[in-house]
Design a protein around this motif. Structure first.
Motif, PDB file in Angstrom:
ATOM      1  N   LEU A   1      52.688 -20.770  13.473  1.00  0.00           N
ATOM      2  CA  LEU A   1      52.919 -21.270  12.199  1.00  0.00           C
ATOM      3  C   LEU A   1      52.528 -22.896  12.230  1.00  0.00           C
ATOM      4  CD1 LEU A   1      56.527 -19.909  11.301  1.00  0.00           C
ATOM      5  CD2 LEU A   1      54.027 -18.911  10.588  1.00  0.00           C
TER       6      LEU A   1
ATOM      7  N   TYR B   1      52.506 -26.134  10.504  1.00  0.00           N
ATOM      8  CA  TYR B   1      53.178 -26.892   9.693  1.00  0.00           C
ATOM      9  C   TYR B   1      52.176 -27.882   9.014  1.00  0.00           C
ATOM     10  CZ  TYR B   1      56.981 -25.252  12.561  1.00  0.00           C
ATOM     11  OH  TYR B   1      57.999 -24.451  13.329  1.00  0.00           O
TER      12      TYR B   1
ATOM     13  N   ASP C   1      61.861 -24.446   2.802  1.00  0.00           N
ATOM     14  CA  ASP C   1      60.794 -23.411   2.673  1.00  0.00           C
ATOM     15  C   ASP C   1      60.132 -22.998   4.149  1.00  0.00           C
ATOM     16  OD1 ASP C   1      60.008 -24.794  -0.658  1.00  0.00           O
ATOM     17  OD2 ASP C   1      60.683 -22.724  -0.186  1.00  0.00           O
ATOM     18  N   LEU C   2      59.953 -23.997   4.954  1.00  0.00           N
ATOM     19  CA  LEU C   2      59.357 -24.053   6.037  1.00  0.00           C
ATOM     20  C   LEU C   2      60.137 -22.942   6.957  1.00  0.00           C
ATOM     21  CD1 LEU C   2      56.826 -25.303   7.518  1.00  0.00           C
ATOM     22  CD2 LEU C   2      58.440 -26.716   8.638  1.00  0.00           C
TER      23      LEU C   2
ATOM     24  N   ALA D   1      59.825 -19.325   6.223  1.00  0.00           N
ATOM     25  CA  ALA D   1      58.919 -18.616   6.651  1.00  0.00           C
ATOM     26  C   ALA D   1      58.878 -18.064   8.184  1.00  0.00           C
ATOM     27  CB  ALA D   1      57.460 -19.767   6.698  1.00  0.00           C
TER      28      ALA D   1
ATOM     29  N   LEU E   1      51.569 -22.993   6.860  1.00  0.00           N
ATOM     30  CA  LEU E   1      52.707 -23.270   5.960  1.00  0.00           C
ATOM     31  C   LEU E   1      52.509 -24.914   5.212  1.00  0.00           C
ATOM     32  CD1 LEU E   1      55.598 -22.028   8.426  1.00  0.00           C
ATOM     33  CD2 LEU E   1      54.077 -20.513   6.859  1.00  0.00           C
TER      34      LEU E   1
ATOM     35  N   THR F   1      46.777 -21.981   0.800  1.00  0.00           N
ATOM     36  CA  THR F   1      48.148 -21.219   1.162  1.00  0.00           C
ATOM     37  C   THR F   1      47.940 -19.737   1.064  1.00  0.00           C
ATOM     38  OG1 THR F   1      49.108 -21.574  -0.970  1.00  0.00           O
ATOM     39  CG2 THR F   1      49.743 -23.282   0.752  1.00  0.00           C
TER      40      THR F   1
ATOM     41  N   ALA G   1      48.830 -16.995   3.694  1.00  0.00           N
ATOM     42  CA  ALA G   1      50.363 -17.061   4.026  1.00  0.00           C
ATOM     43  C   ALA G   1      51.060 -16.399   2.994  1.00  0.00           C
ATOM     44  CB  ALA G   1      50.941 -18.207   4.455  1.00  0.00           C
TER      45      ALA G   1
ATOM     46  N   TRP H   1      54.813 -14.848   1.889  1.00  0.00           N
ATOM     47  CA  TRP H   1      55.835 -16.117   1.794  1.00  0.00           C
ATOM     48  C   TRP H   1      55.245 -17.160   0.904  1.00  0.00           C
ATOM     49  CZ3 TRP H   1      54.271 -20.734   2.989  1.00  0.00           C
ATOM     50  CH2 TRP H   1      55.236 -21.902   3.027  1.00  0.00           C
TER      51      TRP H   1
ATOM     52  N   ALA I   1      55.991 -21.281  -0.691  1.00  0.00           N
ATOM     53  CA  ALA I   1      56.913 -22.499  -0.593  1.00  0.00           C
ATOM     54  C   ALA I   1      57.552 -22.550  -2.269  1.00  0.00           C
ATOM     55  CB  ALA I   1      56.349 -23.607  -0.254  1.00  0.00           C
TER      56      ALA I   1
END
Ligand code: WQD
Length: 342
Positions: free
Chosen positions: A176, A178, A239-240, A243, A265, A307, A310, A316, A318
């Motif tokens: 992931l 970030y 939110d992270l 995920a 993410l 995004t 994802a 997923w 955010a």
């Protein structure tokens, strides 16, 4: 189901422990407390009602990992956060970063193979993209030469994982990447522990707002951006954290398209330093002195995530906006200072 969470007492790790617990998993925390405090365990208990199993170990040490795994032979997956992550420190002390961040990953992979633990979620970073040529940045955007030893450890780590999976079909992993995690759990009981002078923007802002620092230095206003200050994709740490549970369930549910997958993410929204400063002032109704100063070496000008992969593939997205991110960061700063009088 038990999940080993290395670095689970850290900023993102602790928020992920909360989400794992809410989703019915049993997190087993391994953390050497080099960038955290034992009090985080109390915060986690207050939020979840659970006193989590915690091993104060250095995950570079296989003997310590094997002791933990002997206690918990039913661990089905690992979420590996434990790493050093200060960009500027990595420039000053690269060998510390290469040894710590890579040896910890190698030890984790070795014990996963030896103990037949198939599922790995790895904490990676958008720093692998450097300054992207095209924005927003997608997962298949070129990985560019790292701009710091820290960023390089994330690039090398992803390669180590990818090569290990090819050699060991039992293993499967999701990395992931970030973008910029900020904010804190809405309770204010856990957040980014401010150990030392914050290198990151938002903890520095909250320390200014509470009076610990005199003003925010805005690093550069001569970038090729609308207001001249650098742009980032800020994402709420909750939110992270969510995920990571989604990624884990994807592997447990055998839903992967390949044994190694990578996901960005972020929120897909780029905000400038000045926009963050001004939104913080408006959201929290506080005074926040700031001054434009020179650029910080090593900073990229602008980066934010595409995004769609994802959102569509991982399922997923955010959900929390910048106001909630900055309000929760401020609530955490106030809670931390009230309960940790220095
Ligand atoms: C954000 C923006 C600064 C402090 C880092 C790591 C990255 C990831 C997220 C782990 C930049 C500006 C900052 C200040 C400022 N961490 N700034 N005044 O550098 O984008 O990313 O954290 O994965 O790996 O590199 O985050 O918060 O340090 O900076 O003006 O006092 O705020 O120049 O434009 P960064 P940051």
């Amino acid at each position: 189901m038990k999940i080993l969470v290395t670095g689970g007492m850290g900023y993102i790790g602790s928020h992920t422990v909360v989400e794992l617990s809410k989703a019915g998993f049993t997190p087993i925390i391994a953390d050497n407390l080099s960038n955290s405090q034992i009090s985080v365990l109390d915060g986690l208990e207050k939020i979840t009602g659970t006193r989590f199993a915690f091993y104060p170990i250095d995950v570079c040490r296989k003997d310590a990992l094997n002791t933990l795994l002997a206690d918990h032979p039913d661990i089905q997956g690992v979420i590996h956060f434990a790493a050093k992550k200060a960009v500027n420190e990595s420039v000053v002390n690269p060998l510390l970063y290469y040894s710590n961040n890579l040896n910890s990953l190698i030890s984790i992979l070795e014990v996963m193979i030896e103990h037949h633990i198939p599922n790995l979620v790895f904490s990676s970073s958008c720093t692998v993209y450097g300054q992207p040529d095209v924005l927003p940045v997608k997962e298949d955007s070129p990985v560019k030469p790292a701009m710091s030893p820290y960023g390089n450890t994330k690039q090398i780590a992803e390669e180590i994982i990818s090569d290990s999976l090819l050699a060991h079909p039992l293993l499967r992993a999701i990395s992931l990447r970030y973008f910029n995690p900020i904010g804190a759990h809405h309770s204010g009981l856990i957040g980014e522990l401010p150990l030392g002078v914050p290198a990151n923007l938002v903890p520095y802002i909250t320390q200014c707002a509470i009076g610990l620092r005199s003003k925010v230095m805005v690093y550069g206003s001569d970038y090729n951006t609308p207001d001249g200050t650098a742009i980032r994709d800020y994402i709420h740490v909750v939110d992270l954290a969510k995920a990571h549970v989604v990624a884990l369930k994807r592997m447990l549910g055998n839903k992967q398209k390949s044994s190694y997958e990578v996901f960005n993410l972020g929120t897909g929204i780029g905000l400038s330093v000045l926009q963050i400063v001004k939104t913080f002032i408006q959201t929290n109704q506080v005074n926040l002195p700031y001054e434009i100063v020179d650029r910080r070496a090593g900073d990229v000008e602008q980066v934010w995530a595409d995004t769609s992969y994802a959102n569509e593939e991982l399922g997923w997205k955010a959900l929390l906006g910048i106001e909630e991110m900055l309000a929760s960061a401020w609530k955490w700063e106030q809670y931390y200072r009230t309960n940790n009088k220095q």
